[in-house]
Motif scaffolding. Sequence first.
Motif, PDB file in Angstrom:
ATOM      1  N   TRP A 159    -103.493  48.687 -15.815  1.00 32.16           N
ATOM      2  CA  TRP A 159    -102.596  47.270 -15.854  1.00 32.16           C
ATOM      3  C   TRP A 159    -101.343  46.948 -16.115  1.00 32.16           C
ATOM      4  O   TRP A 159    -101.302  47.200 -17.121  1.00 32.16           O
ATOM      5  N   VAL A 160    -100.194  47.354 -15.795  1.00 30.94           N
ATOM      6  CA  VAL A 160     -99.389  47.009 -16.810  1.00 30.94           C
ATOM      7  C   VAL A 160     -98.037  45.844 -16.505  1.00 30.94           C
ATOM      8  O   VAL A 160     -98.241  45.448 -15.644  1.00 30.94           O
ATOM      9  N   ALA A 161     -98.001  45.155 -17.583  1.00 31.13           N
ATOM     10  CA  ALA A 161     -97.390  43.816 -17.749  1.00 31.13           C
ATOM     11  C   ALA A 161     -96.101  44.024 -18.649  1.00 31.13           C
ATOM     12  O   ALA A 161     -95.924  44.545 -19.841  1.00 31.13           O
ATOM     13  N   HIS A 162     -95.031  43.670 -17.849  1.00 27.59           N
ATOM     14  CA  HIS A 162     -92.781  43.500 -18.127  1.00 27.59           C
ATOM     15  C   HIS A 162     -92.916  42.142 -19.192  1.00 27.59           C
ATOM     16  O   HIS A 162     -93.314  41.126 -18.880  1.00 27.59           O
ATOM     17  N   ALA A 163     -92.760  41.881 -20.266  1.00 29.20           N
ATOM     18  CA  ALA A 163     -91.839  41.312 -20.528  1.00 29.20           C
ATOM     19  C   ALA A 163     -90.632  41.150 -21.176  1.00 29.20           C
ATOM     20  O   ALA A 163     -89.995  42.866 -21.600  1.00 29.20           O
ATOM     21  N   ASP A 164     -89.835  40.850 -20.535  1.00 23.52           N
ATOM     22  CA  ASP A 164     -87.965  40.588 -21.646  1.00 23.52           C
ATOM     23  C   ASP A 164     -88.010  39.147 -21.526  1.00 23.52           C
ATOM     24  O   ASP A 164     -88.200  37.392 -21.380  1.00 23.52           O
ATOM     25  N   ALA A 165     -86.531  39.092 -22.045  1.00 26.58           N
ATOM     26  CA  ALA A 165     -85.727  37.125 -22.202  1.00 26.58           C
ATOM     27  C   ALA A 165     -85.628  36.713 -20.738  1.00 26.58           C
ATOM     28  O   ALA A 165     -85.915  35.851 -21.048  1.00 26.58           O
ATOM     29  N   GLU A 166     -85.571  37.516 -19.318  1.00 25.67           N
ATOM     30  CA  GLU A 166     -86.036  36.547 -18.481  1.00 25.67           C
ATOM     31  C   GLU A 166     -87.338  36.315 -17.916  1.00 25.67           C
ATOM     32  O   GLU A 166     -87.656  35.795 -17.231  1.00 25.67           O
ATOM     33  N   ALA A 171    -112.770  42.903 -17.447  1.00 19.35           N
ATOM     34  CA  ALA A 171    -112.463  43.025 -19.134  1.00 19.35           C
ATOM     35  C   ALA A 171    -112.905  44.175 -19.718  1.00 19.35           C
ATOM     36  O   ALA A 171    -111.693  44.630 -20.548  1.00 19.35           O
ATOM     37  N   HIS A 172    -113.051  45.558 -18.811  1.00 17.87           N
ATOM     38  CA  HIS A 172    -113.133  46.847 -19.684  1.00 17.87           C
ATOM     39  C   HIS A 172    -111.655  46.939 -19.058  1.00 17.87           C
ATOM     40  O   HIS A 172    -111.302  48.599 -19.711  1.00 17.87           O
ATOM     41  N   GLU A 173    -110.656  47.324 -18.160  1.00 17.48           N
ATOM     42  CA  GLU A 173    -109.672  47.481 -18.223  1.00 17.48           C
ATOM     43  C   GLU A 173    -108.915  47.122 -19.262  1.00 17.48           C
ATOM     44  O   GLU A 173    -108.133  45.869 -19.733  1.00 17.48           O
ATOM     45  N   ARG A 174    -107.736  48.292 -19.105  1.00 16.53           N
ATOM     46  CA  ARG A 174    -106.688  48.290 -20.178  1.00 16.53           C
ATOM     47  C   ARG A 174    -105.275  46.967 -19.591  1.00 16.53           C
ATOM     48  O   ARG A 174    -105.361  47.345 -18.494  1.00 16.53           O
ATOM     49  N   LEU A 175    -104.607  46.570 -20.545  1.00 15.76           N
ATOM     50  CA  LEU A 175    -103.751  45.893 -19.813  1.00 15.76           C
ATOM     51  C   LEU A 175    -102.276  46.061 -20.829  1.00 15.76           C
ATOM     52  O   LEU A 175    -102.484  45.888 -21.516  1.00 15.76           O
ATOM     53  N   ILE A 176    -100.950  47.103 -20.201  1.00 16.83           N
ATOM     54  CA  ILE A 176    -100.572  47.376 -21.082  1.00 16.83           C
ATOM     55  C   ILE A 176     -99.236  46.520 -21.423  1.00 16.83           C
ATOM     56  O   ILE A 176     -99.137  46.304 -20.234  1.00 16.83           O
ATOM     57  N   ASP A 177     -99.107  46.239 -22.564  1.00 14.41           N
ATOM     58  CA  ASP A 177     -97.694  44.987 -22.763  1.00 14.41           C
ATOM     59  C   ASP A 177     -96.187  46.396 -22.367  1.00 14.41           C
ATOM     60  O   ASP A 177     -96.259  47.122 -22.589  1.00 14.41           O
ATOM     61  N   LYS A 178     -95.562  45.939 -21.480  1.00 14.68           N
ATOM     62  CA  LYS A 178     -93.925  46.956 -22.133  1.00 14.68           C
ATOM     63  C   LYS A 178     -92.880  46.143 -21.747  1.00 14.68           C
ATOM     64  O   LYS A 178     -92.819  44.632 -21.447  1.00 14.68           O
ATOM     65  N   HIS A 179     -91.273  46.562 -22.290  1.00 19.17           N
ATOM     66  CA  HIS A 179     -90.697  45.876 -22.396  1.00 19.17           C
ATOM     67  C   HIS A 179     -89.989  46.710 -21.813  1.00 19.17           C
ATOM     68  O   HIS A 179     -88.575  46.464 -21.928  1.00 19.17           O
ATOM     69  N   PHE A 180     -89.408  47.481 -20.681  1.00 13.68           N
ATOM     70  CA  PHE A 180     -88.983  49.041 -20.436  1.00 13.68           C
ATOM     71  C   PHE A 180     -89.301  49.200 -19.359  1.00 13.68           C
ATOM     72  O   PHE A 180     -89.884  49.016 -18.909  1.00 13.68           O
TER      73      PHE A 180
END
Length: 187
Positions: free
Chosen positions: A51-58, A76-85
């Motif tokens: 899983w990927v989740a985006h974070a930015d100013a908005e 629980a065992h699945e990865r969550l990747i944080d991204k900013h681009f």
Amino acid sequence: MASIRAGSQQALLVVDVQVGVMAECWDAARVIAQIATAVARARAAGVPVIWVAHADAELSQGSPAWQLVPELKPLAHERLIDKHFHSSFEQTELEQVLAEAGIAHIVLAGAASGWCIRATAYAALERGYDLTLLEDAHSTANLVLDDGSRIDAAQVMRELNIALHWLSYPGRRNAVAGAAEFAFGAA
């Protein structure tokens, strides 16, 4: 030329199916259901789901809008990747996670089609991965340009499906397939 990834191990990469992102996407309920189908089928075949989740100013990390939609929850065992681009690869741990699991083939779903899905798809191919875009499991919002003209979300999605069907990279395979038809786990 990119290093071609050896093997045929797959991972389902689910990008930005967050409350605030999906709230603006065209036909979101149907797309979320298609992604849920893909997640269930990948899990049943023993294919890792990342899983990927985006974070930015908005889209502030941890905010209600940043959360994944309630219909889709990582195990629980699945990865969550944080991204900013836009690309899920830029300044993230994604490539390391894929390498550790021996992944050579990325199956891609999520949002937004014209931005993060497109950027992630091209980045995957440029890094030597095979790629399948789930043609009915990605979405985006309608685009209204400064001059008032509009590009319909359905057309953005259709164009990306066509592009990834015909795109060609040396030594890599790319394709589009339906979430219910894709053969998870098949070489």
